[in-house]
Design a protein around this motif. Structure first.
Motif, short mmCIF file in Angstrom:
data_model
loop_
_atom_site.label_atom_id
_atom_site.label_comp_id
_atom_site.label_asym_id
_atom_site.label_seq_id
_atom_site.Cartn_x
_atom_site.Cartn_y
_atom_site.Cartn_z
N HIS A 154 -7.83 -0.58 -7.47
CA HIS A 154 -7.19 0.26 -6.45
C HIS A 154 -7.16 -0.42 -5.09
N VAL A 182 -5.13 -2.90 -3.46
CA VAL A 182 -3.86 -3.60 -3.71
C VAL A 182 -3.88 -5.02 -3.15
N ALA A 215 2.41 1.82 -3.41
CA ALA A 215 1.50 2.43 -4.39
C ALA A 215 1.49 3.95 -4.24
N GLU A 230 -1.51 0.68 -7.84
CA GLU A 230 -1.74 -0.53 -7.04
C GLU A 230 -1.39 -1.79 -7.81
N THR A 262 0.84 -1.21 0.00
CA THR A 262 0.00 0.00 0.00
C THR A 262 0.87 1.25 0.00
#
Length: 279
Positions: free
Chosen positions: A213, A215, A23, A50, A20
């Motif tokens: 989105h 992840v 990203a 992601e 996370t």
């Protein structure tokens, strides 16, 4: 990694302790790469951050292959590689500059990914070739291919999809970035490509639709792909402005303008998120 190395090269190594956070770091790196130019392919990094973070979490360094079919998406791969220490800072600073191997639109000469296509629609063919070659050579490798939804307008994508299914290339996984954006406008105003999952399934692929989105969801899907006898495609529903609240509502997701004031706001927003503060 040097500016000419690739993720499947022996000796390449990295770890991803927090996908996370990676990203968000990809978004920050992409902002910093685009800011000196004042415009660029920031939207592609925002929509695929992601997916790229998940890829570098699942990819086995020095073994698995990474193909980037839409060459402008390579910004997210470069950003991840810089963050993970597999692309040096000097190379990243040359992003988009004349003569730099770290190109705004990647080519077969680009570092990090094992193959990058400048022309759209060609990456799946290369990925299928890699997967078949590795099977014939009895190499323990997976091949991951990044593909965009706009590329589904290209006939070559579907020819490659038929080829991969016919040969049951189960070690091939496609990450399809379904952000509904292309240079001419929203994809669905140019060509109707839905239902995407049903079309890939009809071509003989294992297809899953998911929030691109999330992840964790992408990592789980990547990890589970390839267990059967078919190639897999993950249809990642995304947005080209995700993760940056400061962007104006009318920001052109394909090629975002980033004047100095907006770049500063974007960097501050992402730095705050990395520090654990509210936006």
């Amino acid at each position: 990694m040097s500016a000419t190395g690739h993720v499947c090269d022996p000796g390449t190594y990295w770890t991803v302790p927090d996908p996370t956070r990676l990203a968000t770091a990809i978004r920050l790196r992409a902002v910093r790469m685009v800011a000196p130019l004042g415009f660029g392919y920031l939207g592609q990094a925002l929509s695929s951050a992601e997916q790229v973070a998940a890829l570098f979490t699942v990819l086995r360094p020095g073994r698995d292959r990474l193909v980037c079919s839409p060459g402008h998406y390579v910004i997210a791969i470069f950003a991840a590689a810089a963050e993970l220490g597999i692309l040096d800072e000097e190379a990243v600073r040359g992003y988009g500059q004349d003569g730099s191997p770290v190109e705004a639109i990647g080519t077969e000469r680009s570092p990090v990914a094992d193959y990058v296509c400048g022309s759209l629609g060609q990456g799946l063919s290369a990925a299928a070739g890699f997967a078949l070659s590795d099977r014939l050579r009895k190499h323990d490798r997976r091949t991951f291919a990044m593909v965009s939804d706009g590329e589904l307008e290209e006939g070559q994508v579907w020819e490659a999809a038929m080829f991969a299914a016919h040969h049951r290339l189960s070690r091939l996984t496609v990450l399809l970035d379904a952000n509904n954006s292309q240079v001419d406008g929203p994809v669905d105003t140019i060509t109707t490509i839905e239902p995407i999952a049903a079309k890939w399934a009809a071509f003989g692929w294992d297809a899953v639709d998911l929030d691109g989105h999330d992840v964790g969801a992408v990592i789980r899907a990547l990890t589970g792909a390839g267990d059967g006898d078919k190639p897999s495609v993950l249809i990642n529903r995304t947005s080209t402005t995700h993760g940056l609240h400061c962007l104006p509502p009318d920001a052109d997701g394909h090629f975002i303008k980033l004047p100095p004031e907006l770049a500063a706001r974007a960097e501050a927003e992402l730095l705050a998120r990395l520090a654990g503060r509210d936006d």
